[in-house]
Design a protein around this motif. Structure first.
Motif, PDB file in Angstrom:
ATOM      1  N   TRP A   8       0.388  -1.198  -0.401  1.00  0.00           N
ATOM      2  CA  TRP A   8       0.060   0.308  -0.135  1.00  0.00           C
ATOM      3  C   TRP A   8       0.938   1.283   0.058  1.00  0.00           C
ATOM      4  O   TRP A   8       0.291   1.886  -0.458  1.00  0.00           O
ATOM      5  CB  TRP A   8      -0.919  -0.149   1.208  1.00  0.00           C
ATOM      6  CG  TRP A   8      -2.344  -0.768   1.273  1.00  0.00           C
ATOM      7  CD1 TRP A   8      -2.471  -1.438   0.712  1.00  0.00           C
ATOM      8  CD2 TRP A   8      -2.925  -1.210   1.853  1.00  0.00           C
ATOM      9  NE1 TRP A   8      -3.696  -2.437   0.302  1.00  0.00           N
ATOM     10  CE2 TRP A   8      -3.566  -2.498   2.002  1.00  0.00           C
ATOM     11  CE3 TRP A   8      -2.747  -1.630   3.611  1.00  0.00           C
ATOM     12  CZ2 TRP A   8      -4.426  -2.653   2.810  1.00  0.00           C
ATOM     13  CZ3 TRP A   8      -3.629  -1.959   4.340  1.00  0.00           C
ATOM     14  CH2 TRP A   8      -4.735  -2.511   3.567  1.00  0.00           C
ATOM     15  N   GLN A  10       4.466   3.143  -1.555  1.00  0.00           N
ATOM     16  CA  GLN A  10       5.579   3.681  -1.911  1.00  0.00           C
ATOM     17  C   GLN A  10       6.627   3.254  -1.624  1.00  0.00           C
ATOM     18  O   GLN A  10       6.743   3.491  -0.237  1.00  0.00           O
ATOM     19  CB  GLN A  10       5.650   5.112  -2.434  1.00  0.00           C
ATOM     20  CG  GLN A  10       4.326   5.639  -3.568  1.00  0.00           C
ATOM     21  CD  GLN A  10       4.352   6.529  -3.786  1.00  0.00           C
ATOM     22  OE1 GLN A  10       5.277   7.200  -4.228  1.00  0.00           O
ATOM     23  NE2 GLN A  10       2.925   7.094  -4.876  1.00  0.00           N
ATOM     24  N   GLN A  11       7.672   2.613  -2.534  1.00  0.00           N
ATOM     25  CA  GLN A  11       9.117   2.045  -2.309  1.00  0.00           C
ATOM     26  C   GLN A  11       9.491   3.088  -1.068  1.00  0.00           C
ATOM     27  O   GLN A  11      10.084   3.389  -0.092  1.00  0.00           O
ATOM     28  CB  GLN A  11       9.361   1.539  -3.053  1.00  0.00           C
ATOM     29  CG  GLN A  11      10.725   0.944  -2.750  1.00  0.00           C
ATOM     30  CD  GLN A  11      10.836  -0.112  -2.230  1.00  0.00           C
ATOM     31  OE1 GLN A  11       9.457  -1.074  -2.334  1.00  0.00           O
ATOM     32  NE2 GLN A  11      11.332  -0.557  -0.998  1.00  0.00           N
ATOM     33  N   ASN A  12       9.799   4.252  -1.754  1.00  0.00           N
ATOM     34  CA  ASN A  12      10.418   5.650  -1.039  1.00  0.00           C
ATOM     35  C   ASN A  12       9.802   6.235   0.788  1.00  0.00           C
ATOM     36  O   ASN A  12      10.396   6.427   0.723  1.00  0.00           O
ATOM     37  CB  ASN A  12      10.135   7.510  -1.866  1.00  0.00           C
ATOM     38  CG  ASN A  12      11.094   6.526  -2.935  1.00  0.00           C
ATOM     39  OD1 ASN A  12      12.002   5.963  -3.889  1.00  0.00           O
ATOM     40  ND2 ASN A  12      10.755   7.582  -3.989  1.00  0.00           N
ATOM     41  N   ASP A  13       8.724   6.078   0.365  1.00  0.00           N
ATOM     42  CA  ASP A  13       7.933   6.238   1.546  1.00  0.00           C
ATOM     43  C   ASP A  13       8.614   5.291   2.281  1.00  0.00           C
ATOM     44  O   ASP A  13       8.533   5.662   3.716  1.00  0.00           O
ATOM     45  CB  ASP A  13       6.108   6.512   1.082  1.00  0.00           C
ATOM     46  CG  ASP A  13       5.845   7.547   0.573  1.00  0.00           C
ATOM     47  OD1 ASP A  13       7.202   8.335   1.043  1.00  0.00           O
ATOM     48  OD2 ASP A  13       4.633   7.608  -0.108  1.00  0.00           O
TER      49      ASP A  13
END
Length: 60
Positions: A8, A10-13
């Motif tokens: 759910w 994003q990868q950066n988050d």
């Protein structure tokens, strides 16, 4: 659970979340390992030794 979070977010988050979680855990560890006797303003902990102080006493 972590698999659902990874789907759910994003990868950066997710990277930022894990980074800040590790930073908070590090500071919590430092605060816990510091050898002190709790002061009066700490309420129910007043006069009790911290985990770090108990460990230091055990190692002596």
């Amino acid at each position: 659970m972590s698999g659902l979070i990874a789907m759910w977010i994003q990868q950066n988050d997710l990277h930022a979340l894990l980074w800040w979680t590790s930073i908070c855990n590090f500071f919590q560890f430092i605060a816990t390992i510091t050898p002190v006797t709790y002061p009066r303003w700490m309420g129910a902990y007043y006069g009790h030794p911290s985990d770090g102080l108990q460990l230091l006493r055990l190692l002596k």
